[in-house]
Design a protein around this motif. Structure first.
Motif, PDB file in Angstrom:
ATOM      1  N   ARG A 161      35.781  39.263  46.878  1.00  0.00           N
ATOM      2  CA  ARG A 161      37.092  39.869  46.604  1.00  0.00           C
ATOM      3  C   ARG A 161      37.174  40.351  45.162  1.00  0.00           C
ATOM      4  NH1 ARG A 161      41.401  35.536  45.932  1.00  0.00           N
ATOM      5  NH2 ARG A 161      40.178  35.429  44.015  1.00  0.00           N
ATOM      6  N   ASP A 162      36.728  39.525  44.226  1.00  0.00           N
ATOM      7  CA  ASP A 162      36.800  39.892  42.811  1.00  0.00           C
ATOM      8  C   ASP A 162      35.876  41.065  42.491  1.00  0.00           C
ATOM      9  OD1 ASP A 162      38.613  37.853  42.518  1.00  0.00           O
ATOM     10  OD2 ASP A 162      37.174  36.436  41.647  1.00  0.00           O
ATOM     11  N   ASP A 163      34.678  41.075  43.092  1.00  0.00           N
ATOM     12  CA  ASP A 163      33.756  42.186  42.862  1.00  0.00           C
ATOM     13  C   ASP A 163      34.327  43.498  43.392  1.00  0.00           C
ATOM     14  OD1 ASP A 163      31.900  40.611  41.617  1.00  0.00           O
ATOM     15  OD2 ASP A 163      30.565  40.424  43.352  1.00  0.00           O
ATOM     16  N   THR A 164      34.955  43.431  44.567  1.00  0.00           N
ATOM     17  CA  THR A 164      35.530  44.648  45.150  1.00  0.00           C
ATOM     18  C   THR A 164      36.702  45.139  44.315  1.00  0.00           C
ATOM     19  OG1 THR A 164      34.894  43.780  47.331  1.00  0.00           O
ATOM     20  CG2 THR A 164      36.355  45.687  47.287  1.00  0.00           C
ATOM     21  N   ARG A 165      37.539  44.231  43.858  1.00  0.00           N
ATOM     22  CA  ARG A 165      38.665  44.614  42.995  1.00  0.00           C
ATOM     23  C   ARG A 165      38.176  45.273  41.710  1.00  0.00           C
ATOM     24  NH1 ARG A 165      42.552  39.272  43.510  1.00  0.00           N
ATOM     25  NH2 ARG A 165      43.783  39.984  45.319  1.00  0.00           N
ATOM     26  N   ALA A 166      37.048  44.794  41.192  1.00  0.00           N
ATOM     27  CA  ALA A 166      36.530  45.332  39.936  1.00  0.00           C
ATOM     28  C   ALA A 166      36.133  46.800  40.060  1.00  0.00           C
ATOM     29  CB  ALA A 166      35.341  44.506  39.474  1.00  0.00           C
ATOM     30  N   VAL A 167      35.817  47.254  41.275  1.00  0.00           N
ATOM     31  CA  VAL A 167      35.442  48.651  41.476  1.00  0.00           C
ATOM     32  C   VAL A 167      36.620  49.586  41.220  1.00  0.00           C
ATOM     33  CG1 VAL A 167      34.624  50.333  43.201  1.00  0.00           C
ATOM     34  CG2 VAL A 167      33.593  48.054  43.086  1.00  0.00           C
ATOM     35  N   VAL A 168      37.848  49.133  41.514  1.00  0.00           N
ATOM     36  CA  VAL A 168      39.026  49.989  41.331  1.00  0.00           C
ATOM     37  C   VAL A 168      39.811  49.643  40.065  1.00  0.00           C
ATOM     38  CG1 VAL A 168      39.251  50.370  43.798  1.00  0.00           C
ATOM     39  CG2 VAL A 168      40.524  48.508  42.741  1.00  0.00           C
ATOM     40  N   ALA A 169      39.450  48.568  39.379  1.00  0.00           N
ATOM     41  CA  ALA A 169      40.183  48.141  38.185  1.00  0.00           C
ATOM     42  C   ALA A 169      40.188  49.268  37.138  1.00  0.00           C
ATOM     43  CB  ALA A 169      39.542  46.885  37.606  1.00  0.00           C
ATOM     44  N   PRO A 170      41.297  49.399  36.393  1.00  0.00           N
ATOM     45  CA  PRO A 170      42.453  48.494  36.306  1.00  0.00           C
ATOM     46  C   PRO A 170      43.533  48.752  37.360  1.00  0.00           C
ATOM     47  CG  PRO A 170      42.684  50.218  34.697  1.00  0.00           C
ATOM     48  CD  PRO A 170      41.368  50.468  35.365  1.00  0.00           C
ATOM     49  N   GLU A 171      43.327  49.712  38.255  1.00  0.00           N
ATOM     50  CA  GLU A 171      44.316  49.962  39.295  1.00  0.00           C
ATOM     51  C   GLU A 171      44.235  48.873  40.364  1.00  0.00           C
ATOM     52  OE1 GLU A 171      44.917  54.215  40.399  1.00  0.00           O
ATOM     53  OE2 GLU A 171      43.072  54.497  39.259  1.00  0.00           O
ATOM     54  N   PRO A 172      45.340  48.617  41.074  1.00  0.00           N
ATOM     55  CA  PRO A 172      45.326  47.544  42.074  1.00  0.00           C
ATOM     56  C   PRO A 172      44.610  47.962  43.361  1.00  0.00           C
ATOM     57  CG  PRO A 172      47.481  48.585  42.009  1.00  0.00           C
ATOM     58  CD  PRO A 172      46.688  49.185  40.888  1.00  0.00           C
ATOM     59  N   MET A 173      43.988  46.995  43.978  1.00  0.00           N
ATOM     60  CA  MET A 173      43.353  47.211  45.272  1.00  0.00           C
ATOM     61  C   MET A 173      44.370  46.955  46.381  1.00  0.00           C
ATOM     62  SD  MET A 173      39.794  45.453  46.651  1.00  0.00           S
ATOM     63  CE  MET A 173      40.553  43.883  47.148  1.00  0.00           C
ATOM     64  N   ALA A 174      44.095  47.442  47.568  1.00  0.00           N
ATOM     65  CA  ALA A 174      44.933  47.166  48.739  1.00  0.00           C
ATOM     66  C   ALA A 174      45.001  45.660  48.992  1.00  0.00           C
ATOM     67  CB  ALA A 174      44.360  47.884  49.953  1.00  0.00           C
ATOM     68  N   PRO A 175      45.974  45.199  49.799  1.00  0.00           N
ATOM     69  CA  PRO A 175      46.087  43.758  50.082  1.00  0.00           C
ATOM     70  C   PRO A 175      44.777  43.169  50.599  1.00  0.00           C
ATOM     71  CG  PRO A 175      48.004  44.925  50.917  1.00  0.00           C
ATOM     72  CD  PRO A 175      47.041  45.971  50.459  1.00  0.00           C
ATOM     73  N   ALA A 176      44.418  42.011  50.057  1.00  0.00           N
ATOM     74  CA  ALA A 176      43.153  41.364  50.397  1.00  0.00           C
ATOM     75  C   ALA A 176      43.405  40.163  51.303  1.00  0.00           C
ATOM     76  CB  ALA A 176      42.422  40.930  49.137  1.00  0.00           C
ATOM     77  N   TYR A 177      42.547  40.007  52.308  1.00  0.00           N
ATOM     78  CA  TYR A 177      42.625  38.882  53.234  1.00  0.00           C
ATOM     79  C   TYR A 177      41.225  38.297  53.406  1.00  0.00           C
ATOM     80  CZ  TYR A 177      47.035  41.083  54.692  1.00  0.00           C
ATOM     81  OH  TYR A 177      48.285  41.644  54.721  1.00  0.00           O
ATOM     82  N   ARG A 178      41.151  36.972  53.491  1.00  0.00           N
ATOM     83  CA  ARG A 178      39.842  36.356  53.743  1.00  0.00           C
ATOM     84  C   ARG A 178      39.576  36.310  55.244  1.00  0.00           C
ATOM     85  NH1 ARG A 178      37.064  30.608  53.442  1.00  0.00           N
ATOM     86  NH2 ARG A 178      34.965  31.291  52.883  1.00  0.00           N
ATOM     87  N   LEU A 179      38.403  36.758  55.614  1.00  0.00           N
ATOM     88  CA  LEU A 179      37.944  36.663  56.998  1.00  0.00           C
ATOM     89  C   LEU A 179      36.472  36.271  56.970  1.00  0.00           C
ATOM     90  CD1 LEU A 179      39.029  37.281  59.972  1.00  0.00           C
ATOM     91  CD2 LEU A 179      37.483  39.257  59.842  1.00  0.00           C
ATOM     92  N   VAL A 180      36.169  35.060  57.431  1.00  0.00           N
ATOM     93  CA  VAL A 180      34.787  34.604  57.441  1.00  0.00           C
ATOM     94  C   VAL A 180      34.067  35.196  58.648  1.00  0.00           C
ATOM     95  CG1 VAL A 180      35.379  32.477  56.243  1.00  0.00           C
ATOM     96  CG2 VAL A 180      35.336  32.503  58.746  1.00  0.00           C
ATOM     97  N   ASN A 181      32.760  35.057  58.670  1.00  0.00           N
ATOM     98  CA  ASN A 181      31.995  35.429  59.857  1.00  0.00           C
ATOM     99  C   ASN A 181      32.034  34.282  60.855  1.00  0.00           C
ATOM    100  OD1 ASN A 181      31.276  37.919  58.823  1.00  0.00           O
ATOM    101  ND2 ASN A 181      29.373  37.161  57.917  1.00  0.00           N
TER     102      ASN A 181
END
Length: 385
Positions: A161-181
């Motif tokens: 989640r943090d790595d994906t957010r860093a791609v769009v930072a400093p702008e906010p990412m869409a709502p994040a949800y945890r989903l395991v395999n």
């Protein structure tokens, strides 16, 4: 509810591995709940017509065109798929894209945004900040847009989640949800017993590529053979890194070529059969977000050896479902892996880890539980879209 799962590639030898398996598992679980789930992807490596169904899931496959061969899976596409994309997207109530920087899933996600369809993204640990110029260009041209404007972005771990957010930072990412395999529950296998006359079998089932460190699997063989001279080591999986020959050569240089066998890619039924006949499963990857192969090994009660950088490492350690070893990409980890295998070949340890692995999957990582969570996310996304 109609759900379209978009994933990059499906082949007879499962070259794309985890994301395709996850898309199929989720789609099959959703269909069992009455959801009209289907998969769209490129198909490659089939001798005849592309299948219209995969593992019981309706599939719309398009012949892969290798337009940018140097980028391997990221450089394949299909003009026919892109031409049909708007129609496919508009036929769904939710578009679930298993996203990577490629010419299939990213265009489909962008088209879903343009068509105003609820969009769920699942990145499988494949999206993180990068110094590669081409990848940075892809981010500017579209990846950041879909990560910011999607209705949900699914992650396996907090790190993802943090790595994906860093791609769009400093702008906010869409709502994040945890989903395991998740995987299908399986009957538990018989563990090793005291005085077991059968030769121990140690198994690696994954893509044979550098990131998964098959060389550490092979380098562990001498340590194990010193105590179990009749042990067998089976290396299985598609050779997407063109390393299988190198691994067999490494075994010969180490003087253990007689104990190592490469059996190539396996279909799902054969994977389960191999898992049930093995005594220890090994995946020494440098980075492994949430390996389906490890879950499938534990689902039959097969103890596992994984590295501390894998997303499942904390669960394996806490449950006692195997052993967690350090991951040192610049070093020979064979002795570390070998010692962990030896511990799990002891009958008492094997029995305990086998039961713990099976119970961990049963309690935490079944497809039914994951699908229930995902269905709730879909309902929320549709309501809020």
């Amino acid at each position: 509810m109609k759900v379209l799962h978009a994933v990059t590639l499906h082949t007879p030898t499962h070259d794309f591995g985890g994301p395709t398996r996850v898309a199929l598992n989720l789609s099959r679980g959703l269909r069992a709940r009455g959801v009209q789930a289907a998969v769209v992807a490129l198909g490659d490596g089939f001798d005849g017509p592309l299948p219209r169904e995969v593992d019981g899931v309706p599939a719309r496959l398009y012949q892969a065109r290798h337009v940018l061969p140097r980028f391997e899976v990221s450089g394949i596409t299909s003009p026919a798929l892109l031409a049909d994309a708007r129609r496919l997207v508009r036929s769904a109530d939710v578009v679930h894209v298993h996203l990577m920087r490629d010419l299939v899933t990213l265009p489909l996600a962008l088209i879903a945004l343009r068509c105003g369809r609820p969009l769920v993204l699942q990145t499988h640990g494949m999206i993180d900040p990068t110094e590669k110029r081409v990848a940075q260009l892809v981010d500017v041209l579209g990846l950041r847009r879909v990560l910011k404007r999607a209705d949900a972005v699914l992650h396996l771990t907090e790190r993802e989640r943090d790595d994906t957010r860093a791609v769009v930072a400093p702008e906010p990412m869409a709502p994040a949800y945890r989903l395991v395999n998740g995987v299908q529950p399986q009957p538990i296998k018989s563990p090793r017993t005291d005085g077991d006359p059968a030769a121990p079998t140690v198994l690696y089932v994954a893509r044979v590529q550098e990131r998964k460190r098959p060389q550490d699997f092979v380098a562990a063989v001498p340590t194990v053979l010193a105590r179990y001279p009749d042990a067998r080591f089976v290396l299985a999986g598609p050779d997407t890194g063109a390393l299988a020959g190198d691994m067999l050569a490494l075994a010969r240089r180490l003087g253990v070529g007689h104990a190592v066998e490469y059996v190539g890619a396996l279909d799902h039924a054969d994977v389960l059969k191999r898992l049930r006949s093995a005594d220890v499963y090994v995946l020494p990857s440098v980075v492994e977000p949430f390996a389906v192969s490890v879950l499938e090994a534990m689902s039959v009660g097969l103890p596992v050896v994984v590295t501390g950088t894998g997303g499942l490492a904390p669960d394996v350690a806490a449950a006692g479902a195997g052993r967690v070893v350090d991951s040192r990409p610049d070093a020979d980890n064979g002795e570390l892996v070998g010692r962990a295998i030896l511990e799990l070949l002891e009958p008492a340890a094997n029995r305990a880890a086998s039961r713990a692995a099976w119970e961990l999957v049963r309690d935490e990582f079944t497809v039914d539980g994951v699908v229930e969570t995902l269905h709730g996310i879909y309902e929320r996304v549709i309501a809020e879209h």
